[in-house]
Motif scaffolding. Structure first.
Motif, mmCIF file in Angstrom:
data_model
loop_
_atom_site.group_PDB
_atom_site.id
_atom_site.type_symbol
_atom_site.label_atom_id
_atom_site.label_comp_id
_atom_site.label_asym_id
_atom_site.label_seq_id
_atom_site.Cartn_x
_atom_site.Cartn_y
_atom_site.Cartn_z
ATOM 1 N N PHE A 1 0.538 3.176 29.433
ATOM 2 C CA PHE A 1 0.608 3.638 30.818
ATOM 3 C C PHE A 1 -0.353 4.790 31.088
ATOM 4 O O PHE A 1 -0.724 5.535 30.180
ATOM 5 C CB PHE A 1 2.028 4.115 31.139
ATOM 6 C CG PHE A 1 3.082 3.058 30.949
ATOM 7 C CD1 PHE A 1 3.501 2.280 32.018
ATOM 8 C CD2 PHE A 1 3.667 2.848 29.707
ATOM 9 C CE1 PHE A 1 4.478 1.304 31.857
ATOM 10 C CE2 PHE A 1 4.640 1.875 29.534
ATOM 11 C CZ PHE A 1 5.052 1.101 30.613
ATOM 12 N N ASN B 1 3.865 8.310 28.806
ATOM 13 C CA ASN B 1 5.283 7.986 28.642
ATOM 14 C C ASN B 1 5.743 7.971 27.198
ATOM 15 O O ASN B 1 6.560 7.139 26.804
ATOM 16 C CB ASN B 1 5.623 6.634 29.293
ATOM 17 C CG ASN B 1 5.412 6.655 30.782
ATOM 18 O OD1 ASN B 1 5.325 7.729 31.385
ATOM 19 N ND2 ASN B 1 5.328 5.497 31.393
ATOM 20 N N LEU B 2 5.235 8.892 26.382
ATOM 21 C CA LEU B 2 5.812 9.068 25.050
ATOM 22 C C LEU B 2 7.212 9.638 25.214
ATOM 23 O O LEU B 2 7.528 10.268 26.216
ATOM 24 C CB LEU B 2 4.955 10.027 24.227
ATOM 25 C CG LEU B 2 3.627 9.474 23.729
ATOM 26 C CD1 LEU B 2 2.889 10.550 22.940
ATOM 27 C CD2 LEU B 2 3.816 8.230 22.871
ATOM 28 N N PHE B 3 8.064 9.432 24.197
ATOM 29 C CA PHE B 3 9.405 10.012 24.242
ATOM 30 C C PHE B 3 9.301 11.471 23.812
ATOM 31 O O PHE B 3 8.965 11.758 22.659
ATOM 32 C CB PHE B 3 10.350 9.212 23.341
ATOM 33 C CG PHE B 3 10.452 7.763 23.730
ATOM 34 C CD1 PHE B 3 10.468 7.386 25.079
ATOM 35 C CD2 PHE B 3 10.521 6.764 22.779
ATOM 36 C CE1 PHE B 3 10.567 6.048 25.455
ATOM 37 C CE2 PHE B 3 10.612 5.422 23.142
ATOM 38 C CZ PHE B 3 10.634 5.072 24.474
ATOM 39 N N PRO B 4 9.564 12.424 24.719
ATOM 40 C CA PRO B 4 9.251 13.829 24.440
ATOM 41 C C PRO B 4 10.136 14.462 23.376
ATOM 42 O O PRO B 4 9.763 15.475 22.797
ATOM 43 C CB PRO B 4 9.486 14.519 25.795
ATOM 44 C CG PRO B 4 10.391 13.616 26.537
ATOM 45 C CD PRO B 4 10.093 12.220 26.069
ATOM 46 N N HIS B 5 11.306 13.853 23.108
ATOM 47 C CA HIS B 5 12.222 14.435 22.124
ATOM 48 C C HIS B 5 11.931 13.932 20.719
ATOM 49 O O HIS B 5 12.639 14.306 19.780
ATOM 50 C CB HIS B 5 13.668 14.119 22.520
ATOM 51 C CG HIS B 5 13.918 12.646 22.698
ATOM 52 N ND1 HIS B 5 13.324 11.917 23.708
ATOM 53 C CD2 HIS B 5 14.666 11.771 22.000
ATOM 54 C CE1 HIS B 5 13.716 10.660 23.617
ATOM 55 N NE2 HIS B 5 14.525 10.543 22.580
ATOM 56 N N GLN C 1 10.540 4.454 15.800
ATOM 57 C CA GLN C 1 11.831 4.085 16.400
ATOM 58 C C GLN C 1 11.875 2.664 16.980
ATOM 59 O O GLN C 1 12.798 1.911 16.674
ATOM 60 C CB GLN C 1 12.247 5.111 17.464
ATOM 61 C CG GLN C 1 13.665 4.863 17.932
ATOM 62 C CD GLN C 1 14.088 5.797 19.043
ATOM 63 O OE1 GLN C 1 13.671 5.663 20.182
ATOM 64 N NE2 GLN C 1 14.913 6.766 18.715
ATOM 65 N N PRO C 2 10.874 2.280 17.799
ATOM 66 C CA PRO C 2 10.946 0.918 18.334
ATOM 67 C C PRO C 2 10.858 -0.160 17.253
ATOM 68 O O PRO C 2 11.519 -1.195 17.367
ATOM 69 C CB PRO C 2 9.755 0.822 19.284
ATOM 70 C CG PRO C 2 9.069 2.132 19.274
ATOM 71 C CD PRO C 2 9.773 3.061 18.366
ATOM 72 N N HIS D 1 4.539 17.422 23.429
ATOM 73 C CA HIS D 1 4.071 18.597 24.173
ATOM 74 C C HIS D 1 3.137 19.474 23.348
ATOM 75 O O HIS D 1 2.504 20.383 23.884
ATOM 76 C CB HIS D 1 5.258 19.407 24.706
ATOM 77 C CG HIS D 1 6.048 20.103 23.633
ATOM 78 N ND1 HIS D 1 5.721 21.359 23.175
ATOM 79 C CD2 HIS D 1 7.123 19.702 22.933
ATOM 80 C CE1 HIS D 1 6.581 21.697 22.228
ATOM 81 N NE2 HIS D 1 7.434 20.713 22.065
ATOM 82 N N ARG E 1 1.871 3.322 19.331
ATOM 83 C CA ARG E 1 3.260 2.878 19.495
ATOM 84 C C ARG E 1 3.314 1.435 20.005
ATOM 85 O O ARG E 1 4.104 0.619 19.511
ATOM 86 C CB ARG E 1 3.988 3.812 20.462
ATOM 87 C CG ARG E 1 5.419 3.414 20.729
ATOM 88 C CD ARG E 1 6.141 4.415 21.605
ATOM 89 N NE ARG E 1 5.669 4.373 22.990
ATOM 90 C CZ ARG E 1 6.211 5.075 23.975
ATOM 91 N NH1 ARG E 1 7.221 5.910 23.727
ATOM 92 N NH2 ARG E 1 5.740 4.981 25.197
ATOM 93 N N ALA E 2 2.467 1.132 20.976
ATOM 94 C CA ALA E 2 2.456 -0.238 21.515
ATOM 95 C C ALA E 2 1.966 -1.221 20.451
ATOM 96 O O ALA E 2 2.525 -2.305 20.289
ATOM 97 C CB ALA E 2 1.596 -0.312 22.768
#
Ligand SMILES: Nc1ncnc2c1ncn2[C@@H]1O[C@H](COP(=O)(O)OP(=O)(O)O)[C@@H](O)[C@H]1O
Ligand SMILES: [Mg+2]
Lengths: 258, 222
Positions: free
Chosen positions: A96, A100-104, A113-114, A148, A162-163
């Motif tokens: 995107f 839209n990475l998972f910030p946590h 994770q995925p 961040h 990640r994708a």
């Protein structure tokens, strides 16, 4: 070559706004496609429909010979169930504009994770694959950084990794450098150039970077008002566009007069 | 009016017992309010308009009517319908139910503040809806919810004297019973105030500290 994606007479509206009008479009397996055109012409919508983030109003979308938004029940075409959509989504990955990475989660956990949750991969295999992919995008030393703590360009490269970790047959890139500071654009585009050369994944890229589109794409599609105005290899489209509208657009965006 | 340490000495044991009840009612009531609040929040965000709207109206109704009336209803009216609750049970359910309509707003705002891009990224990676909630949305939504949820805990603590209306012998009622039978009000009521202060003031500071801590963390991520 076989057709991996086919839009057949697809229309899409947001309320009164007709975004795609009877669109026919096809993509061969392994093809690298660049979608160009003025903003608001429906390029993002095409990618979002393929990612099942947006429904269609009429027509059919085929992916790998199967209906994306429909399914056959007793020889009748009915709207796709969530189960069917999940199966179809296995083929497709998306990157995107806003990363839209998972910030946590750390960079490496974003990639692990995925794989673990969705593909049922062992933790250690997921880690190995994540490390390989981080190396591919040039971020092996950043695996324990949180989003961040990374620059925009680095975040976007993690998002690409990640994708890729999900092994999609089709990758969608929606203006992946538009949210970046100018000096960070090339590091991301270089990753995409590398992928285009080395991988046989089918790739669709929406971009305003014409030099990049020339390197990346086997074929360029020029969109205007939800329709394909012109399509062809980058050499034709950029050097010798047939349509006046294509020429006008290129003149505006690159300044030179083809 | 003279301050008598003897009265203090007399009433203190009963008040400490009352304090235990107050703390119990607050903590269990808060757990009910959090659990029920999360359920209400999820129902409120449902795609079904019937579920979403009826949840909205039920919550409005509970929020806009006094807790005292709800406690009376639970303790004095429900027995007519064949449902008998112990005073403390009715008090905990009443507190929990009333404040669940506030905590549900905290949960809803927390979840809705997570950017849509996060939902879309999860979907594009083929997460199931519950996996999206569990692994993507809630870990981001919960930290900023902690300070307001802690504040509701303090508010609930301060509302517990209402339970005396349905015969729960909590801190205030323990003092009140002593006062009414000994005609001594100064010391018991002063002690009630002191007890509430001793618990409320440090908790308020803890809540403020939580707020700073989680606001910083939240700001960094966005
Ligand atoms: N969710 C939406 N609701 C309403 N209008 C939308 C929505 N998404 C996109 N649009 C509109 O649809 C048109 C096409 O959008 P888009 O596919 O994003 O174009 P592009 O990517 O080519 O700039 C634009 O006019 C945009 O404002
Ligand atoms: Mg766009």
């Amino acid at each position: 070559m076989s057709r991996i994606i086919e839009f057949q007479n697809v229309s899409k509206a947001y309320g009164d706004l007709q975004v795609l009008k009877h669109l026919d479009m096809h993509v061969e397996a392994g093809e690298k496609l660049a979608l160009i055109g003025p903003s608001g012409s429906g390029k993002t919508t095409i990618l979002r429909i393929l990612m099942t983030l947006e429904t269609i109003n009429s027509g059919h979308v085929m992916v790998e010979g199967d209906y994306l938004w429909h399914q056959k029940v007793n020889d009748e075409l009915v709207p796709a169930s969530e189960k069917h959509l999940r199966k179809m989504r296995e083929n497709i990955g998306m990157v995107f504009q806003q990363f839209n990475l998972f910030p946590h989660l750390t960079a490496i956990a974003n990639i692990e994770q995925p794989q673990i949750l969705i593909k049922g991969v062992d933790k250690s295999d997921a880690t190995n694959k994540a490390r390989e992919l981080l190396a591919l995008v040039g971020l092996e030393e950043k695996e324990n950084h949180y989003p961040h703590q990374l620059s925009g360009g680095q975040q976007q490269r993690v998002a690409i990794a990640r994708a890729l970790a999900m092994d999609p047959k089709i990758m969608l890139f929606d203006e992946v450098t538009s949210a970046l500071d100018p000096e960070l654009v090339e590091e991301v585009l270089n990753v995409l150039r590398l992928l285009a050369e080395t991988s046989d994944t089918t790739m669709l890229t929406v971009t305003h970077e014409m030099n990049f589109a020339r390197d990346f794409a086997d074929r360029v599609l020029f969109f205007e008002k939800g329709q394909i105005v012109e399509s062809g290899p980058p050499n034709e489209i950029f050097k010798n566009p047939k349509e006046e509208r294509t020429r006008n657009f290129l003149r505006q965006i690159i300044g030179e007069i083809p | 009016m003279n301050w008598s340490w003897k009265v203090v000495y007399d009433v203190l044991p009963q008040m400490l017992e009352g304090l235990v009840i107050t703390v119990q009612a607050t903590i269990i009531g808060a757990l009910v309010a959090y659990a029920l609040g999360l359920i209400l929040a999820i129902m409120r965000m449902s795609n079904s308009r019937i579920i979403s709207l009826s949840t909205y109206w039920i919550s409005e109704f509970i929020r806009r009517t006094p807790l005292l009336v709800q406690l009376y209803f639970l303790f004095y009216v429900l027995p007519d319908l064949g449902i008998f609750l112990e005073p403390l049970e009715a008090g905990i359910i009443g507190l929990g139910l009333h404040f669940s309509t506030y905590t549900s707003e905290v949960f809803r705002a927390g979840i809705e503040n997570v950017p849509t891009g996060q939902w879309e990224a999860a979907k594009s990676l083929n997460y199931r809806p519950y996996q999206t909630m569990r692994y993507v949305i809630l870990p981001q939504a919960i930290p900023p919810m902690i300070p307001p949820l802690a504040n509701y805990l303090i508010t609930m603590f301060k509302e517990t004297p209402l339970l005396s209306a349905i015969t729960v012998v909590e801190l205030f009622n323990a003092a009140n019973i002593y006062s009414n039978s000994h005609y001594k009000y100064l010391e018991p009521m002063t002690l009630v105030g002191l007890f509430f202060l001793i618990v409320s003031v440090p908790s308020a500071y803890i809540a403020m500290w939580l707020e700073r801590k989680y606001q910083r963390r939240y700001a960094r991520n966005h």
